[in-house]
Design a protein around this motif. Structure first.
Motif, PDB file in Angstrom:
ATOM      1  N   GLN A  40      51.505  37.771  35.715  1.00 24.42           N
ATOM      2  CA  GLN A  40      50.825  38.169  36.951  1.00 24.42           C
ATOM      3  C   GLN A  40      50.451  39.643  36.867  1.00 24.42           C
ATOM      4  N   GLY A  41      49.213  39.959  37.194  1.00 27.28           N
ATOM      5  CA  GLY A  41      48.756  41.345  37.174  1.00 27.28           C
ATOM      6  C   GLY A  41      49.219  42.110  38.396  1.00 27.28           C
ATOM      7  N   ILE A  42      48.893  43.392  38.425  1.00 29.89           N
ATOM      8  CA  ILE A  42      49.261  44.236  39.560  1.00 29.89           C
ATOM      9  C   ILE A  42      48.523  43.783  40.808  1.00 29.89           C
ATOM     10  N   ASN A  43      47.221  43.527  40.664  1.00 28.57           N
ATOM     11  CA  ASN A  43      46.408  43.053  41.781  1.00 28.57           C
ATOM     12  C   ASN A  43      46.286  41.540  41.706  1.00 28.57           C
ATOM     13  N   LYS A  44      46.495  40.860  42.815  1.00 30.16           N
ATOM     14  CA  LYS A  44      46.438  39.395  42.820  1.00 30.16           C
ATOM     15  C   LYS A  44      45.041  38.879  42.483  1.00 30.16           C
ATOM     16  N   ASP A  45      43.997  39.671  42.763  1.00 28.99           N
ATOM     17  CA  ASP A  45      42.629  39.245  42.490  1.00 28.99           C
ATOM     18  C   ASP A  45      42.143  39.660  41.106  1.00 28.99           C
ATOM     19  N   SER A  46      42.997  40.305  40.328  1.00 21.71           N
ATOM     20  CA  SER A  46      42.567  40.799  39.018  1.00 21.71           C
ATOM     21  C   SER A  46      42.575  39.685  37.980  1.00 21.71           C
ATOM     22  N   LYS A  47      42.002  39.971  36.832  1.00 20.13           N
ATOM     23  CA  LYS A  47      41.978  39.014  35.719  1.00 20.13           C
ATOM     24  C   LYS A  47      43.360  38.942  35.080  1.00 20.13           C
ATOM     25  N   ASN A  48      43.712  37.778  34.581  1.00 19.66           N
ATOM     26  CA  ASN A  48      44.974  37.607  33.858  1.00 19.66           C
ATOM     27  C   ASN A  48      44.768  37.890  32.382  1.00 19.66           C
ATOM     28  N   CYS A  49      45.805  38.392  31.770  1.00 20.76           N
ATOM     29  CA  CYS A  49      45.841  38.567  30.322  1.00 20.76           C
ATOM     30  C   CYS A  49      46.623  37.381  29.771  1.00 20.76           C
ATOM     31  N   ASP A  50      46.447  37.059  28.499  1.00 20.72           N
ATOM     32  CA  ASP A  50      47.104  35.875  27.942  1.00 20.72           C
ATOM     33  C   ASP A  50      48.608  36.049  27.745  1.00 20.72           C
ATOM     34  N   LEU A  51      49.010  37.176  27.160  1.00 24.07           N
ATOM     35  CA  LEU A  51      50.426  37.349  26.831  1.00 24.07           C
ATOM     36  C   LEU A  51      50.911  38.745  27.180  1.00 24.07           C
ATOM     37  N   LEU A  52      52.165  38.816  27.589  1.00 23.64           N
ATOM     38  CA  LEU A  52      52.881  40.078  27.693  1.00 23.64           C
ATOM     39  C   LEU A  52      54.045  39.954  26.719  1.00 23.64           C
ATOM     40  N   ASP A  78      35.203  46.043  30.793  1.00 20.90           N
ATOM     41  CA  ASP A  78      35.343  46.659  32.112  1.00 20.90           C
ATOM     42  C   ASP A  78      36.659  46.289  32.797  1.00 20.90           C
ATOM     43  N   HIS A  79      37.376  45.284  32.303  1.00 13.45           N
ATOM     44  CA  HIS A  79      38.658  44.898  32.890  1.00 13.45           C
ATOM     45  C   HIS A  79      39.839  45.605  32.216  1.00 13.45           C
ATOM     46  N   ILE A  80      39.574  46.400  31.199  1.00 10.42           N
ATOM     47  CA  ILE A  80      40.639  47.093  30.480  1.00 10.42           C
ATOM     48  C   ILE A  80      40.815  48.472  31.102  1.00 10.42           C
ATOM     49  N   THR A  81      42.026  48.755  31.568  1.00 13.93           N
ATOM     50  CA  THR A  81      42.283  50.024  32.246  1.00 13.93           C
ATOM     51  C   THR A  81      42.429  51.175  31.254  1.00 13.93           C
ATOM     52  N   LYS A  82      42.224  52.384  31.750  1.00 12.52           N
ATOM     53  CA  LYS A  82      42.348  53.580  30.913  1.00 12.52           C
ATOM     54  C   LYS A  82      43.757  53.693  30.366  1.00 12.52           C
TER      55      LYS A  82
END
Length: 90
Positions: A40-52, A78-82
């Motif tokens: 689960q990402g920080i923002n509920k509306d954000s894109k999911n990544c495959d693995l942590l 554009d979904h990759i944070t700084k």
């Protein structure tokens, strides 16, 4: 089988098999690591990544599989944070 009932495509099935192979590979090289599938990402509306993957550091891993007959899809930078490093082959 789900593919025969047309509930899933071969491409989707191939993608899941690829993800399982990567998870297996990571567990073989880092058996003591913790792997979370689609965290689960920080923002509920954000894109999911495959693995942590957590070992000494945390690694967010986005997996992309491809087949020569399928249309290539660009990675959405554009979904990759700084502050994150992007590592990928050609």
């Amino acid at each position: 089988m789900a593919v025969e009932r047309e509930k899933v495509t071969y491409r989707l099935l191939e993608n899941h098999i690829f993800e399982l192979k990567v998870i297996n590979y990571i567990q073989n090289i880092w058996p003591e690591s913790q792997i979370v599938y689609e965290p689960q990402g920080i923002n509920k509306d954000s894109k999911n990544c495959d693995l942590l993957v957590q070992k000494n550091n945390k690694y967010l891993i986005e997996l992309k599989s491809f087949h020569p007959q399928h249309k290539p899809t660009p990675i959405p930078y554009d979904h990759i944070t700084k502050g994150n490093e992007i590592i990928m082959d050609g």
